[in-house]
Design an enzyme around this catalytic site. Structure first.
Site, PDB file in Angstrom:
ATOM      1  CB  CYS A   1      -0.922   0.001   1.208  1.00 26.43           C
ATOM      2  SG  CYS A   1      -1.938  -1.467   1.259  1.00 26.43           S
TER       3      CYS A   1
ATOM      4  CG  HIS B   1      -3.171   3.279   2.721  1.00 25.24           C
ATOM      5  ND1 HIS B   1      -3.708   3.091   1.461  1.00 25.24           N
ATOM      6  CD2 HIS B   1      -3.177   2.058   3.316  1.00 25.24           C
ATOM      7  CE1 HIS B   1      -4.020   1.821   1.304  1.00 25.24           C
ATOM      8  NE2 HIS B   1      -3.716   1.179   2.415  1.00 25.24           N
TER       9      HIS B   1
ATOM     10  CG  ASN C   1      -6.629  -0.776   1.529  1.00 22.77           C
ATOM     11  OD1 ASN C   1      -5.943  -0.318   0.620  1.00 22.77           O
ATOM     12  ND2 ASN C   1      -6.116  -1.397   2.576  1.00 22.77           N
TER      13      ASN C   1
END
Ligand code: ACO
Length: 315
Positions: free
Chosen positions: A108, A242, A272
Site C-alpha cells: 500500500c 492511505h 482500500n
C-alpha cells in the site's frame, strides 16, 4: 521534483456493503462503523492494465506532456494478470512511451516508495519527466468467503506525472519485516521434484496487528518529516493518508491535534485500493480544484511488509 499531472481510473462494477451482506455474515452497519467504507469498485470485465493505462493517459493529459517525453515509468503493483512481463512494460507500450520502466511492490506504500525512487533519479540528473502509475486489484487475492478481509478492499488505479522542480520537500521510508500478519503466497506449478507444501490460499490479514502498526507508523513517519523539515503539524494544509480505515485516519488526526477537514477521504466510495489509494485521492482533489498552489501536503501510507512511508510536498 514536482507533480504536474494526476489521473485515476476505476472499474465499472460497484459493490455495496449491502451486496456483501448478502454473501457473507456482515452488515452495512458493521462495515461502516468499523472501517468507514460504504462501497468499492471491483474488476469484473476489465483488466487491471486497462485501468492503469487509462489513469496514465489522464495524468499525461493533465500534465500537458506527451508519452514520448517520459524518461522513466514506475508502476507500483502487488499482483496482476501477468507475473511477467512487468505491468510497467505493458503500460509503456500502450501509451506510446519509449523510456525504461520498472515495477515496484511496495504494497500500500507503493506510491511513496515510487516517489522516493524517482527522487533519487532526479538527484542523479538522469530524468526530466517521470510517470508513476499505481494499479491494484486486491480482488485477485482475497476470498469472498472471508468477511474479515473481503469487505475492506477495492480495485483501481491512480497516476502522477513528475518533472524537475523543488516541490517535494522530504520523503521517508521504513520497513519492519512481518510475514505473519498480512500475507499471501504464490502457488507452485505442479512439479515432480517439489516435496515442500504448496500454498493456494487467499490473502490472510490479522486486522488488529495491522491497525496498531498502521496508526503508530503513520504518526512516527509524519513526525519524522516535520522534524526533519522544520514544519509544524499546523503548517500542513492537507494530510493525504492511505485510505485503509477511517478510524486509523481519525486516530492520526486526533494525536496530531489537527481538524478533520485537513484529512480528505474517499474510502467511503473505493475502500482500500492499496498503492492506488493516495494517487486516486490526490487526483480527485486536483480535479476538484481543492488544492491551491503552495499548499503543503503530507502523504502517509502503510502496508504489508510491514512497510510505511511519508512525503511532504508543496502543491
Ligand atoms: N462483519 C461482521 N463482523 C466481522 C467482520 C465483518 N466483515 N469481520 C470481522 N468481524 C467480527 C470478528 O469475527 C469479531 O467477532 P468476535 O468478537 O465474535 O470474535 C468482531 O467482528 C471484531 O473483530 P476485530 O478484528 O476485533 O474488529 P476490529 O474492530 O479490529 O476491526 C478491521 C477489524 C476493520 C479489519 C480492523 O482491525 C482494521 O481496519 N485493521 C487494519 C486493516 C488495514 O488497515 N489493512 C490494510 C492495511 S495494509 C494494506 O493496505 C494491504
Amino acid at each position: 521534483m514536482k507533480i504536474i499531472g494526476t489521473g485515476s481510473s476505476h472499474p465499472k462494477k460497484v459493490v455495496t456493503n449491502q451486496m456483501l451482506s448478502d454473501m457473507v455474515d456482515t452488515s452495512d452497519e458493521w462495515i461502516t462503523v468499523r472501517t468507514g467504507i460504504k462501497e468499492r469498485r471491483i474488476i469484473s470485465e476489465e483488466n487491471l492494465e486497462d485501468l492503469a493505462i487509462d489513469a496514465a493517459r489522464k495524468a499525461l493529459d493533465n500534465a500537458g506532456i506527451s508519452a514520448i517525453d517520459l524518461d522513466f515509468i514506475i508502476c507500483a503493483n502487488v499482483v496482476n494478470e501477468f507475473i511477467t512481463p512487468a505491468l510497467s512494460c505493458i503500460i509503456q507500450g500502450a501509451i506510446g512511451a519509449h523510456c525504461p520502466c520498472i515495477d515496484l511492490n511496495g504494497a500500500c506504500v507503493g506510491f511513496i516508495y515510487a516517489l522516493d525512487l524517482a527522487e533519487a533519479y532526479y538527484r542523479s540528473g538522469k530524468v526530466k519527466n517521470v510517470l508513476i502509475v499505481c494499479a491494484e486489484e486486491p480482488s485477485r487475492m482475497l476470498s469472498w468467503q472471508d468477511r474479515s478481509v473481503c469487505v475492506l478492499f477495492g480495485d483501481g488505479a491512480g497516476a502522477a506525472v513528475l518533472t524537475a522542480g523543488d516541490n517535494v520537500k522530504a520523503t521517508h521510508l521504513s520497513a519492519a519485516s512481518s510475514t505473519t500478519s498480512l500475507y499471501q503466497k504464490h502457488e507452485l506449478q505442479p512439479s515432480p521434484f517439489v516435496t515442500k507444501p504448496n500454498s493456494n490460499l487467499p490473502l490472510v490479514m490479522r486486522g488488529q496487528d495491522v491497525f496498531k502498526f498502521a496508526a503508530n507508523a503513520s504518526l512516527a513517519d509524519i513526525k519524522f518529516l516535520l522534524n526533519e523539515t522544520g514544519y509544524t503539524a499546523d503548517d500542513v494544509d492537507k494530510y493525504l493518508l492511505h485510505q485503509a480505515n477511517i478510524r486509523i485516519i481519525e486516530t492520526v488526526g486526533e494525536v496530531l491535534k489537527q481538524p478533520k477537514e485537513k484529512f480528505p477521504t474517499n474510502i467511503q466510495k473505493y475502500g482500500n485500493t492499496s498503492s492506488a489509494s493516495i494517487p486516486i485521492l490526490l487526483d480527485e482533489l486536483n480535479r476538484g480544484g481543492e488544492l491551491k498552489k503552495g499548499d503543503l501536503l503530507a502523504l502517509s501510507a502503510f502496508g504489508a511488509g510491514f512497510v510505511s512511508g511519508s512525503c511532504l510536498l508543496k502543491w
